[in-house]
Motif scaffolding. Structure first.
Motif, PDB file in Angstrom:
ATOM      1  N   VAL A  69       0.836  -1.204   0.000  1.00 20.29           N
ATOM      2  CA  VAL A  69       0.000   0.000   0.000  1.00 20.29           C
ATOM      3  C   VAL A  69       0.872   1.255   0.000  1.00 20.29           C
ATOM      4  O   VAL A  69       0.572   2.249  -0.686  1.00 20.29           O
ATOM      5  CB  VAL A  69      -0.947   0.012   1.218  1.00 20.29           C
ATOM      6  N   SER A 125       2.200   1.831  -3.380  1.00 22.04           N
ATOM      7  CA  SER A 125       1.081   2.236  -4.242  1.00 22.04           C
ATOM      8  C   SER A 125       0.828   3.729  -4.138  1.00 22.04           C
ATOM      9  O   SER A 125       0.479   4.394  -5.125  1.00 22.04           O
ATOM     10  CB  SER A 125      -0.186   1.470  -3.856  1.00 22.04           C
ATOM     11  N   SER A 126       1.009   4.275  -2.944  1.00 25.45           N
ATOM     12  CA  SER A 126       0.787   5.709  -2.746  1.00 25.45           C
ATOM     13  C   SER A 126       1.773   6.528  -3.576  1.00 25.45           C
ATOM     14  O   SER A 126       1.417   7.568  -4.139  1.00 25.45           O
ATOM     15  CB  SER A 126       0.910   6.076  -1.265  1.00 25.45           C
ATOM     16  N   GLY A 150       3.065   5.561  -6.406  1.00 32.65           N
ATOM     17  CA  GLY A 150       2.598   5.458  -7.779  1.00 32.65           C
ATOM     18  C   GLY A 150       1.541   6.507  -8.094  1.00 32.65           C
ATOM     19  O   GLY A 150       1.580   7.165  -9.140  1.00 32.65           O
ATOM     20  N   ASP A 151       0.603   6.692  -7.179  1.00 31.32           N
ATOM     21  CA  ASP A 151      -0.436   7.699  -7.376  1.00 31.32           C
ATOM     22  C   ASP A 151       0.140   9.111  -7.371  1.00 31.32           C
ATOM     23  O   ASP A 151      -0.301   9.981  -8.125  1.00 31.32           O
ATOM     24  CB  ASP A 151      -1.504   7.569  -6.277  1.00 31.32           C
ATOM     25  N   SER A 170       6.611   2.081  -9.159  1.00 29.03           N
ATOM     26  CA  SER A 170       6.102   2.057  -7.786  1.00 29.03           C
ATOM     27  C   SER A 170       4.985   1.033  -7.634  1.00 29.03           C
ATOM     28  O   SER A 170       4.957   0.257  -6.669  1.00 29.03           O
ATOM     29  CB  SER A 170       5.585   3.448  -7.392  1.00 29.03           C
ATOM     30  N   PHE A 171       4.066   1.032  -8.598  1.00 30.86           N
ATOM     31  CA  PHE A 171       2.979   0.050  -8.557  1.00 30.86           C
ATOM     32  C   PHE A 171       3.517  -1.371  -8.743  1.00 30.86           C
ATOM     33  O   PHE A 171       2.979  -2.322  -8.167  1.00 30.86           O
ATOM     34  CB  PHE A 171       1.944   0.358  -9.632  1.00 30.86           C
ATOM     35  N   ALA A 176       4.803  -2.499  -5.471  1.00 29.91           N
ATOM     36  CA  ALA A 176       3.647  -2.740  -4.598  1.00 29.91           C
ATOM     37  C   ALA A 176       3.025  -4.100  -4.891  1.00 29.91           C
ATOM     38  O   ALA A 176       2.741  -4.881  -3.966  1.00 29.91           O
ATOM     39  CB  ALA A 176       2.615  -1.635  -4.788  1.00 29.91           C
ATOM     40  N   HIS A 177       2.851  -4.416  -6.178  1.00 31.05           N
ATOM     41  CA  HIS A 177       2.219  -5.683  -6.542  1.00 31.05           C
ATOM     42  C   HIS A 177       3.126  -6.870  -6.236  1.00 31.05           C
ATOM     43  O   HIS A 177       2.625  -7.983  -5.993  1.00 31.05           O
ATOM     44  CB  HIS A 177       1.837  -5.670  -8.025  1.00 31.05           C
ATOM     45  N   TYR A 207       2.358  -7.552  -2.670  1.00 29.44           N
ATOM     46  CA  TYR A 207       1.049  -8.213  -2.575  1.00 29.44           C
ATOM     47  C   TYR A 207       1.163  -9.685  -2.989  1.00 29.44           C
ATOM     48  O   TYR A 207       0.624 -10.570  -2.317  1.00 29.44           O
ATOM     49  CB  TYR A 207       0.030  -7.516  -3.484  1.00 29.44           C
TER      50      TYR A 207
END
Length: 199
Positions: free
Chosen positions: A101, A104-105, A107-108, A125-126, A129-130, A133
């Motif tokens: 998470v 992910s932030s 990435g946004d 970044s994403f 994150a993945h 996960y």
């Protein structure tokens, strides 16, 4: 709440706090301390969910005024509230998911500041994150015979998406392919764990 031995106790911390003013008595009861901890965590989680919902609605409403200064702050507030919920939760491998998470932030943030110039950084970044996960989901992965049908469905979906996106990717073909592969792996692990655990 649950105490040692798996027994369930109906516990009202407010009642205990009023009728047991002696601090030493509270500290001497591990079961009640455990219940208090669970009660506090539950209240914090409920509050975080409420604030998360409000901030998410505010962000959606702010899209009518987009673009505006420092919009990435409004966009990431719900994400960091979600991060807080994950950290205080009892979810298995919550620390690993929290790292996902967190990335992910970023990435946004990258995509909100400049979608074109910082696209690769947002994608990276994403991607990280993945990976977190996927690692969390595969730690509890237990393959079964029916999992191959789920895997086949994800492969077909991925090939279909690449067929549609390929003409427009250009120099981004490799990073997007890697990113989509990681997403599909994560989706497969998550879906398999969720569906097959109920079979």
């Amino acid at each position: 709440c649950l105490v040692s031995g798996g027994n369930t106790v109906n516990f009202d911390w407010n009642h205990w706090r009023v009728h047991q003013p002696d601090q030493s008595k509270r500290k001497k009861s591990p079961a009640l301390y455990h219940c208090r901890h669970q009660y506090t965590r539950k209240r914090m989680n409920q509050t975080a969910k409420l604030i998360f919902g409000i901030s998410a609605l505010l962000y959606l409403g702010s899209l009518f005024f987009y673009p505006y200064q420092a919009s990435f702050i409004v966009k990431t507030i719900p994400i960091y509230l979600l991060l807080f919920q994950v950290i205080i939760s009892n979810v298995k491998d919550s620390k690993i998911i929290a790292l996902g998470v967190f990335f992910s932030s970023f990435g946004d943030i990258f995509l909100d500041i400049d979608r074109e110039k910082l696209f690769v950084y947002g994608l990276g970044s994403f991607l990280v994150a993945h990976l977190f996960y996927s690692y969390a989901f595969f730690k509890s992965y237990k393959p079964k015979f029916t999992a191959k049908y789920i895997l086949a469905a994800f492969i077909i979906f991925g090939l279909g998406m690449m067929y549609l996106l390929y003409p427009k990717l250009g120099e981004l073909l490799i990073p997007v392919t890697v990113y989509m592969t990681v997403i599909l792996v994560m989706g497969y692990a998550s879906t398999s764990n969720r569906l097959l655990s109920n079979m």
